[in-house]
Write a protein that holds these residues in place. Structure first.
Motif, PDB file in Angstrom:
ATOM      1  N   GLY A   7       3.953  90.443  62.026  1.00 51.34           N
ATOM      2  CA  GLY A   7       2.897  91.282  61.476  1.00 51.34           C
ATOM      3  C   GLY A   7       1.792  91.544  62.475  1.00 51.34           C
ATOM      4  N   ALA A   8       1.516  90.554  63.329  1.00 52.76           N
ATOM      5  CA  ALA A   8       0.446  90.712  64.311  1.00 52.76           C
ATOM      6  C   ALA A   8       0.790  91.715  65.413  1.00 52.76           C
ATOM      7  N   VAL A   9       2.073  91.883  65.701  1.00 56.32           N
ATOM      8  CA  VAL A   9       2.459  92.788  66.793  1.00 56.32           C
ATOM      9  C   VAL A   9       2.870  94.164  66.296  1.00 56.32           C
ATOM     10  N   THR A  10       2.832  94.391  64.976  1.00 56.49           N
ATOM     11  CA  THR A  10       3.138  95.722  64.441  1.00 56.49           C
ATOM     12  C   THR A  10       1.835  96.451  64.155  1.00 56.49           C
ATOM     13  N   PRO A  11       1.662  97.658  64.699  1.00 56.46           N
ATOM     14  CA  PRO A  11       0.384  98.372  64.591  1.00 56.46           C
ATOM     15  C   PRO A  11       0.236  99.129  63.278  1.00 56.46           C
ATOM     16  N   PHE A  12       0.290  98.402  62.147  1.00 56.09           N
ATOM     17  CA  PHE A  12       0.219  99.066  60.853  1.00 56.09           C
ATOM     18  C   PHE A  12      -1.028  98.646  60.102  1.00 56.09           C
ATOM     19  N   CYS A  13      -1.579  99.588  59.329  1.00 58.46           N
ATOM     20  CA  CYS A  13      -2.645  99.254  58.395  1.00 58.46           C
ATOM     21  C   CYS A  13      -2.020  98.701  57.118  1.00 58.46           C
ATOM     22  N   SER A  14      -2.860  98.336  56.155  1.00 61.48           N
ATOM     23  CA  SER A  14      -2.332  97.695  54.948  1.00 61.48           C
ATOM     24  C   SER A  14      -1.385  98.614  54.182  1.00 61.48           C
ATOM     25  N   CYS A  15      -1.750  99.895  54.060  1.00 58.91           N
ATOM     26  CA  CYS A  15      -0.924 100.810  53.264  1.00 58.91           C
ATOM     27  C   CYS A  15       0.420 101.084  53.922  1.00 58.91           C
ATOM     28  N   SER A  16       0.434 101.242  55.247  1.00 61.44           N
ATOM     29  CA  SER A  16       1.696 101.538  55.926  1.00 61.44           C
ATOM     30  C   SER A  16       2.550 100.291  56.111  1.00 61.44           C
ATOM     31  N   SER A  17       1.984  99.100  55.873  1.00 66.21           N
ATOM     32  CA  SER A  17       2.774  97.867  55.910  1.00 66.21           C
ATOM     33  C   SER A  17       3.598  97.685  54.638  1.00 66.21           C
ATOM     34  N   ILE A  18       3.187  98.338  53.549  1.00 63.71           N
ATOM     35  CA  ILE A  18       3.822  98.104  52.257  1.00 63.71           C
ATOM     36  C   ILE A  18       5.276  98.556  52.226  1.00 63.71           C
ATOM     37  N   PRO A  19       5.643  99.731  52.808  1.00 66.60           N
ATOM     38  CA  PRO A  19       7.081 100.060  52.838  1.00 66.60           C
ATOM     39  C   PRO A  19       7.917  99.009  53.560  1.00 66.60           C
ATOM     40  N   LEU A  20       7.380  98.396  54.618  1.00 63.21           N
ATOM     41  CA  LEU A  20       8.088  97.314  55.292  1.00 63.21           C
ATOM     42  C   LEU A  20       8.211  96.110  54.365  1.00 63.21           C
ATOM     43  N   PHE A  21       7.136  95.813  53.640  1.00 67.94           N
ATOM     44  CA  PHE A  21       7.154  94.718  52.674  1.00 67.94           C
ATOM     45  C   PHE A  21       8.272  94.930  51.649  1.00 67.94           C
ATOM     46  N   ILE A  22       8.352  96.131  51.090  1.00 72.49           N
ATOM     47  CA  ILE A  22       9.396  96.435  50.111  1.00 72.49           C
ATOM     48  C   ILE A  22      10.772  96.362  50.758  1.00 72.49           C
ATOM     49  N   GLY A  23      10.883  96.898  51.986  1.00 71.43           N
ATOM     50  CA  GLY A  23      12.162  96.873  52.685  1.00 71.43           C
ATOM     51  C   GLY A  23      12.630  95.464  52.989  1.00 71.43           C
ATOM     52  N   PHE A  24      11.711  94.574  53.342  1.00 77.25           N
ATOM     53  CA  PHE A  24      12.082  93.184  53.612  1.00 77.25           C
ATOM     54  C   PHE A  24      12.623  92.517  52.350  1.00 77.25           C
ATOM     55  N   LEU A  25      11.947  92.748  51.213  1.00 86.27           N
ATOM     56  CA  LEU A  25      12.429  92.174  49.959  1.00 86.27           C
ATOM     57  C   LEU A  25      13.816  92.702  49.616  1.00 86.27           C
ATOM     58  N   GLN A  26      14.014  94.014  49.802  1.00 85.68           N
ATOM     59  CA  GLN A  26      15.304  94.607  49.510  1.00 85.68           C
ATOM     60  C   GLN A  26      16.375  94.143  50.490  1.00 85.68           C
ATOM     61  N   GLY A  27      15.969  93.673  51.656  1.00 80.46           N
ATOM     62  CA  GLY A  27      16.910  93.160  52.636  1.00 80.46           C
ATOM     63  C   GLY A  27      17.225  91.691  52.465  1.00 80.46           C
ATOM     64  N   GLY A  28      16.634  91.043  51.452  1.00 81.12           N
ATOM     65  CA  GLY A  28      16.963  89.659  51.175  1.00 81.12           C
ATOM     66  C   GLY A  28      15.998  88.646  51.748  1.00 81.12           C
ATOM     67  N   ILE A  29      14.862  89.090  52.341  1.00 83.99           N
ATOM     68  CA  ILE A  29      13.885  88.156  52.878  1.00 83.99           C
ATOM     69  C   ILE A  29      13.102  87.545  51.716  1.00 83.99           C
ATOM     70  N   PRO A  30      12.914  86.224  51.671  1.00 83.66           N
ATOM     71  CA  PRO A  30      12.175  85.592  50.576  1.00 83.66           C
ATOM     72  C   PRO A  30      10.766  86.148  50.432  1.00 83.66           C
ATOM     73  N   LEU A  31      10.243  86.142  49.213  1.00 86.41           N
ATOM     74  CA  LEU A  31       8.937  86.723  48.936  1.00 86.41           C
ATOM     75  C   LEU A  31       7.829  86.063  49.750  1.00 86.41           C
ATOM     76  N   GLY A  32       7.825  84.744  49.837  1.00 88.67           N
ATOM     77  CA  GLY A  32       6.771  84.057  50.578  1.00 88.67           C
ATOM     78  C   GLY A  32       6.736  84.449  52.043  1.00 88.67           C
ATOM     79  N   VAL A  33       7.922  84.558  52.667  1.00 87.62           N
ATOM     80  CA  VAL A  33       8.005  84.969  54.069  1.00 87.62           C
ATOM     81  C   VAL A  33       7.518  86.409  54.215  1.00 87.62           C
ATOM     82  N   THR A  34       7.891  87.264  53.272  1.00 87.98           N
ATOM     83  CA  THR A  34       7.470  88.660  53.313  1.00 87.98           C
ATOM     84  C   THR A  34       5.960  88.781  53.147  1.00 87.98           C
ATOM     85  N   LEU A  35       5.368  87.943  52.305  1.00 92.32           N
ATOM     86  CA  LEU A  35       3.915  87.966  52.121  1.00 92.32           C
ATOM     87  C   LEU A  35       3.187  87.536  53.390  1.00 92.32           C
ATOM     88  N   SER A  36       3.784  86.631  54.171  1.00 93.41           N
ATOM     89  CA  SER A  36       3.174  86.243  55.444  1.00 93.41           C
ATOM     90  C   SER A  36       3.007  87.451  56.347  1.00 93.41           C
TER      91      SER A  36
END
Length: 319
Positions: free
Chosen positions: A80-109
């Motif tokens: 997350g620190a090396v990706t140049p995204f604001c909060s709103c543009s991070s959310i599609p990645l958040f959803i994509g990680f969950l859909q890819g099987g990444i645990p919720l806690g890891v995705t929230l990090s």
């Protein structure tokens, strides 16, 4: 390029006065809508392509296997620190990680750290406050994402993620197991799915940006200086509360932070204000509401908010 186009569209073609509050608010809304809209389309398509070829079950097994030796939250926070995204543009990645099987806690990090720390913001931070403050800020942002993601992951909050997120993930897994299609064959379905996500969350984004634009255009800096002075013992929590309705990325809010510090606002209070603006914005909340049930959203915002308040008081003591 987008900002220049917004200047031409709002101040040139439409003829709105740039010096007026309402003209500034409209410009903010137009520019941020174009920027966030473009990022949403690109990121949702990218994550759709990645997830189309991602072996969901293998990802789950790899994380569950312990090969990261308990560092999965730190890895997600560092990403997350090396990706140049604001909060709103991070959310599609958040959803994509969950859909890819990444645990919720890891995705929230990832979701916590991504808007707080990026290379552009850190470069500006060094120029404004020096490398020592920058190092403390960066370490705090990464640590915040790591610890909170780990803690929230212990509460089994996945049941409060909206069903449509898991339904898409299951559909992808079944499709991957049943057939192997080429990229060209999968592209139409990936694009339809990505645009469906964008369409679903667009009303929430527009509503949040409209509120943020009004605050951006009509709330003067002096309003915050009045209540965030060093003599107010509640300045840190107040700064977080006042920051939530606003919206900006870390790079955009740093000049405001510098102005607040120059006017006598304690550095820790100003940094807490910045963290809340970029990490707890109203547009982010409205977008996340589409993917999270109210209980999970309140838990996430509450945990991050309380942590930022604690960091603000800590920064005021050590900086």
């Amino acid at each position: 390029m987008l900002e220049s186009f917004a200047d031409w569209l709002v101040f040139g073609l439409a003829g709105l006065p740039s010096e007026a509050h309402w003209g500034d608010a409209v410009h903010f809304f137009v520019y941020e809508t174009m920027k966030i809209g473009l990022l949403l389309v690109l990121v949702t398509h990218l994550m759709g392509l990645i997830n189309a070829y991602l072996p969901v079950q293998r990802v789950r097994e790899w994380i569950a296997s312990g090969r990261l030796r308990g560092s999965e939250h730190l890895v997600a926070s560092g990403f997350g620190a090396v990706t140049p995204f604001c909060s709103c543009s991070s959310i599609p990645l958040f959803i994509g990680f969950l859909q890819g099987g990444i645990p919720l806690g890891v995705t929230l990090s990832f979701l916590i750290t991504s808007p707080l720390v990026n290379e552009v913001a850190l470069a500006l931070f060094i120029g404004l406050f020096g490398w020592q403050v920058t190092l403390i800020y960066a370490a705090s942002g990464i640590l915040l994402g790591t610890v909170l993601g780990w803690a929230l992951g212990k509460f089994r909050l996945g049941r409060f993620v909206e069903d449509w997120v898991w339904d898409i993930a299951e559909g992808r897994a079944e499709q991957a197991e049943s057939t192997q299609k080429s990229l060209w064959e999968r592209l139409p379905s990936v694009s339809r799915e990505a645009m469906g996500i964008v369409t679903d969350i667009a009303p929430y984004v527009l509503a949040g940006l409209a509120i943020g634009a009004g605050i951006h255009g009509y709330v003067p800096t002096g309003f915050f200086e009045q209540y965030l002075s060093g003599g107010n013992p509640l300045a840190v929590p107040l700064s977080v509360v006042l920051a939530v309705p606003m919206y900006a990325n870390a790079s955009g809010i740093l000049p405001v932070v510098q102005a607040l510090v120059a006017k006598g606002v304690p550095l820790g209070t100003a940094i807490a204000f910045m963290m809340a603006v970029v990490g707890l914005s109203l547009p982010e909340a409205m977008m996340l509401k589409k993917a999270m049930q109210t209980r999970l959203l309140a838990t996430f915002f509450g945990a991050v908010g309380v942590s930022i308040i604690g960091l603000g008081y800590l920064f005021n003591l050590v900086l």
